[in-house]
Design a protein around this motif. Structure first.
Motif, PDB file in Angstrom:
ATOM      1  N   GLN A  56       0.836  -1.207   0.000  1.00 36.93           N
ATOM      2  CA  GLN A  56       0.000   0.000   0.000  1.00 36.93           C
ATOM      3  C   GLN A  56       0.867   1.252   0.000  1.00 36.93           C
ATOM      4  O   GLN A  56       1.969   1.255   0.559  1.00 36.93           O
ATOM      5  CB  GLN A  56      -0.923   0.015   1.224  1.00 36.93           C
ATOM      6  CG  GLN A  56      -1.890  -1.150   1.281  1.00 36.93           C
ATOM      7  CD  GLN A  56      -2.701  -1.187   2.565  1.00 36.93           C
ATOM      8  OE1 GLN A  56      -2.385  -0.502   3.532  1.00 36.93           O
ATOM      9  NE2 GLN A  56      -3.740  -2.009   2.582  1.00 36.93           N
ATOM     10  N   ILE A  57       0.352   2.305  -0.603  1.00 35.44           N
ATOM     11  CA  ILE A  57       0.991   3.615  -0.563  1.00 35.44           C
ATOM     12  C   ILE A  57      -0.086   4.642  -0.237  1.00 35.44           C
ATOM     13  O   ILE A  57      -1.213   4.560  -0.752  1.00 35.44           O
ATOM     14  CB  ILE A  57       1.701   3.953  -1.899  1.00 35.44           C
ATOM     15  CG1 ILE A  57       2.431   5.287  -1.787  1.00 35.44           C
ATOM     16  CG2 ILE A  57       0.743   3.913  -3.071  1.00 35.44           C
ATOM     17  CD1 ILE A  57       3.363   5.552  -2.949  1.00 35.44           C
ATOM     18  N   GLY A  58       0.238   5.569   0.663  1.00 37.05           N
ATOM     19  CA  GLY A  58      -0.759   6.528   1.109  1.00 37.05           C
ATOM     20  C   GLY A  58      -0.204   7.930   1.259  1.00 37.05           C
ATOM     21  O   GLY A  58       1.018   8.146   1.268  1.00 37.05           O
ATOM     22  N   VAL A  59      -1.101   8.887   1.383  1.00 39.24           N
ATOM     23  CA  VAL A  59      -0.750  10.287   1.618  1.00 39.24           C
ATOM     24  C   VAL A  59      -1.568  10.783   2.809  1.00 39.24           C
ATOM     25  O   VAL A  59      -2.657  10.279   3.091  1.00 39.24           O
ATOM     26  CB  VAL A  59      -1.026  11.165   0.375  1.00 39.24           C
ATOM     27  CG1 VAL A  59      -0.128  10.752  -0.775  1.00 39.24           C
ATOM     28  CG2 VAL A  59      -2.491  11.076  -0.036  1.00 39.24           C
ATOM     29  N   TYR A  60      -1.037  11.781   3.509  1.00 34.68           N
ATOM     30  CA  TYR A  60      -1.700  12.319   4.686  1.00 34.68           C
ATOM     31  C   TYR A  60      -2.753  13.349   4.289  1.00 34.68           C
ATOM     32  O   TYR A  60      -2.546  14.163   3.377  1.00 34.68           O
ATOM     33  CB  TYR A  60      -0.682  12.966   5.613  1.00 34.68           C
ATOM     34  CG  TYR A  60       0.293  11.980   6.222  1.00 34.68           C
ATOM     35  CD1 TYR A  60      -0.083  11.186   7.300  1.00 34.68           C
ATOM     36  CD2 TYR A  60       1.577  11.841   5.711  1.00 34.68           C
ATOM     37  CE1 TYR A  60       0.801  10.283   7.865  1.00 34.68           C
ATOM     38  CE2 TYR A  60       2.474  10.941   6.271  1.00 34.68           C
ATOM     39  CZ  TYR A  60       2.080  10.159   7.342  1.00 34.68           C
ATOM     40  OH  TYR A  60       2.953   9.264   7.891  1.00 34.68           O
ATOM     41  N   LEU A  61      -3.868  13.321   4.980  1.00 28.07           N
ATOM     42  CA  LEU A  61      -4.903  14.337   4.829  1.00 28.07           C
ATOM     43  C   LEU A  61      -4.727  15.449   5.855  1.00 28.07           C
ATOM     44  O   LEU A  61      -5.306  16.531   5.712  1.00 28.07           O
ATOM     45  CB  LEU A  61      -6.287  13.701   4.995  1.00 28.07           C
ATOM     46  CG  LEU A  61      -6.663  12.611   3.987  1.00 28.07           C
ATOM     47  CD1 LEU A  61      -8.016  12.006   4.355  1.00 28.07           C
ATOM     48  CD2 LEU A  61      -6.686  13.156   2.570  1.00 28.07           C
ATOM     49  N   THR A  62      -3.950  15.173   6.896  1.00 25.32           N
ATOM     50  CA  THR A  62      -3.683  16.146   7.957  1.00 25.32           C
ATOM     51  C   THR A  62      -2.200  16.504   7.924  1.00 25.32           C
ATOM     52  O   THR A  62      -1.446  16.049   7.047  1.00 25.32           O
ATOM     53  CB  THR A  62      -4.046  15.557   9.327  1.00 25.32           C
ATOM     54  OG1 THR A  62      -3.243  14.382   9.548  1.00 25.32           O
ATOM     55  CG2 THR A  62      -5.510  15.162   9.371  1.00 25.32           C
ATOM     56  N   ASP A  63      -1.771  17.288   8.885  1.00 26.73           N
ATOM     57  CA  ASP A  63      -0.346  17.560   9.070  1.00 26.73           C
ATOM     58  C   ASP A  63       0.390  16.236   9.253  1.00 26.73           C
ATOM     59  O   ASP A  63      -0.040  15.374  10.022  1.00 26.73           O
ATOM     60  CB  ASP A  63      -0.159  18.438  10.304  1.00 26.73           C
ATOM     61  CG  ASP A  63       1.263  18.965  10.441  1.00 26.73           C
ATOM     62  OD1 ASP A  63       2.200  18.168  10.256  1.00 26.73           O
ATOM     63  OD2 ASP A  63       1.425  20.159  10.725  1.00 26.73           O
ATOM     64  N   ASN A  64       1.499  16.061   8.526  1.00 22.24           N
ATOM     65  CA  ASN A  64       2.209  14.781   8.613  1.00 22.24           C
ATOM     66  C   ASN A  64       3.148  14.680   9.810  1.00 22.24           C
ATOM     67  O   ASN A  64       3.830  13.670   9.980  1.00 22.24           O
ATOM     68  CB  ASN A  64       2.988  14.516   7.320  1.00 22.24           C
ATOM     69  CG  ASN A  64       4.018  15.588   7.022  1.00 22.24           C
ATOM     70  OD1 ASN A  64       4.675  16.112   7.917  1.00 22.24           O
ATOM     71  ND2 ASN A  64       4.177  15.937   5.742  1.00 22.24           N
ATOM     72  N   ARG A  65       3.200  15.707  10.658  1.00 23.92           N
ATOM     73  CA  ARG A  65       4.012  15.707  11.886  1.00 23.92           C
ATOM     74  C   ARG A  65       5.482  15.401  11.596  1.00 23.92           C
ATOM     75  O   ARG A  65       6.170  14.734  12.363  1.00 23.92           O
ATOM     76  CB  ARG A  65       3.493  14.700  12.913  1.00 23.92           C
ATOM     77  CG  ARG A  65       1.997  14.686  13.131  1.00 23.92           C
ATOM     78  CD  ARG A  65       1.445  16.017  13.566  1.00 23.92           C
ATOM     79  NE  ARG A  65       0.021  15.922  13.885  1.00 23.92           N
ATOM     80  CZ  ARG A  65      -0.785  16.963  13.933  1.00 23.92           C
ATOM     81  NH1 ARG A  65      -0.343  18.181  13.663  1.00 23.92           N
ATOM     82  NH2 ARG A  65      -2.071  16.810  14.248  1.00 23.92           N
ATOM     83  N   GLY A  66       5.958  15.883  10.457  1.00 26.17           N
ATOM     84  CA  GLY A  66       7.362  15.692  10.104  1.00 26.17           C
ATOM     85  C   GLY A  66       7.702  14.336   9.534  1.00 26.17           C
ATOM     86  O   GLY A  66       8.883  13.992   9.394  1.00 26.17           O
TER      87      GLY A  66
END
Length: 392
Positions: A336-346
């Motif tokens: 799986q590969i994903g992206v953040y919808l929120t702040d990625n926290r670094g």
């Protein structure tokens, strides 16, 4: 850089073991051919192989130390079982074999790396048509590495690759074999290996090994030992039937997956302090046929190691992912590969999750996976369970 005496002794031991095993197997009687179109009995094999190669390593300290320049060596011993033609799943994968193995490696310096051993399971998928003397296969292996020498700020400060005495063992081998006699195969291949603990302990740059392997395999029929010596010989290896054709399933399901883990921060390398993590996944999956599927879903993450955020709600993240599922027996290998919808926290712009799932039933499953940061670096290991409330 010269090899230490311990490494030379291990190399001599491996060479003697390999030669002795070869002579032993060569001395076994070479039986005549048995019935060609039948598969009576239970088919097994024993295998021993040697490995050699170099490192794919991205950390700073070991690269400068020179300890990786001499490469690595290892040997593997395997016991395998051939899947049966009567299995309702094996024909879709060209009748793979599966089994258990033991790995022993020497990585150049015992005081820095230890003398790693591993116990693992494997499954070998044939890539060639049945009946060929020269054939190819793909073999993933997964298990546990132990007897490592971990990082220590005083006694072993250069080993920024491994932070614990135990780690995950992963290997994938693209192999070739030549059927030399009724029982014996000569084998070789290109393989990639990996040791890592998934940031359970730090430092954890991990060790990636890439190289060649060569060995021999001895096939035998377990039922032969139960037969009267005067009875006709059973075949030593299974005559693989043609591959079963795939059929369209068009199966859909919704799953819920809950998982936890433990991690350390770089600031905790001199102690044993760990922090909890949590992953919650709501996923839709579509299965094309008996082997292939795709998935998409929503992810919720909580990382309690983000101590720089005093507010606990600032330690959570949300994301979406797309994935591919490869299914065999009751297992599923997920990528799986994903992206953040929120702040990625670094943690970078995207994440990946390779995982292995086992279905206990049509409704419930267990899964172990690795969530990464910004691509390939380990964020944490997920240990979880899930269920499929909807399926159609």
């Amino acid at each position: 850089m010269k090899c230490p005496d311990t490494a030379r002794r291990q190399l001599r031991f491996v060479c003697n073991l390999f030669l002795g095993s070869y002579l032993f197997l060569w001395s076994l009687p070479i039986f005549g051919q048995s019935q060609e179109n039948e598969n009576p009995g239970r088919f097994h094999y024993l295998e021993i192989e040697g490995h050699s190669g170099g490192y794919l390593y991205s950390g700073p300290d070991l690269e400068e130390s020179g300890y990786l320049e001499s490469g690595y060596g290892a040997f593997n011993m395997k016991m395998g079982w051939q899947s049966s033609p009567s299995s309702d799943w094996a024909g879709y994968y060209n009748y793979p074999s599966y089994g258990i193995g033991f790995y022993s490696g020497f990585l150049g310096n015992d005081e820095v790396f230890g003398q790693p051993n591993a116990l693992y399971g494997f499954i070998e998928f044939p890539l060639s048509r049945p009946g060929r003397k020269f054939s190819a296969s793909l073999t993933p292996s997964f298990g546990l590495t132990y007897n490592l020498e971990p990082y220590d700020p005083i006694d072993n400060p250069l080993n920024d690759a491994i932070g614990a005495r135990m780690a995950v063992y992963f290997n994938v081998d693209y192999g070739f074999s030549y059927r030399f006699t009724r029982e014996l195969d000569f084998k070789g291949g290109i393989d990639f290996g990996h040791f890592s603990n998934g940031r359970t302990f730090v430092p954890n740059w991990g060790l990636n090994m890439f190289g060649l392997n060569f060995g021999i395999r001895y096939h035998y029929n377990a039922d032969q030992f139960k037969r009267n010596p005067d009875a006709p010989l059973l075949p030593a290896r299974m005559q693989r039937p043609p591959k079963t054709k795939l059929s369209q399933l068009r199966e859909n399901h919704i799953s819920v997956y809950l998982a936890g883990g433990l991690v350390q921060n770089e600031a905790d390398t001199d102690n044993t302090r760990q922090y909890g993590t949590f992953s919650g996944v709501l996923e839709y999956s579509y299965r094309f046929n008996q082997i292939h599927g795709i998935s998409a879903g929503f992810d919720y993450f909580f990382d309690n190691s983000l101590r720089q955020y005093e507010n606990a709600s600032a330690r959570d993240m949300a994301g979406v992912h797309l994935g591919y599922d490869f299914m065999f027996y009751k297992f599923t290998i997920k990528g799986q590969i994903g992206v953040y919808l929120t702040d990625n926290r670094g943690k970078g712009g995207y994440y990946m999750r390779p995982a292995l799932r086992y279905d206990f039933s049509d409704k419930f499953f267990a899964q172990i996976g690795l969530k990464t940061t910004d691509g390939g670096a380990a964020d944490w290991v997920e240990y979880g369970i899930g269920f499929k409330p909807f399926r159609w």
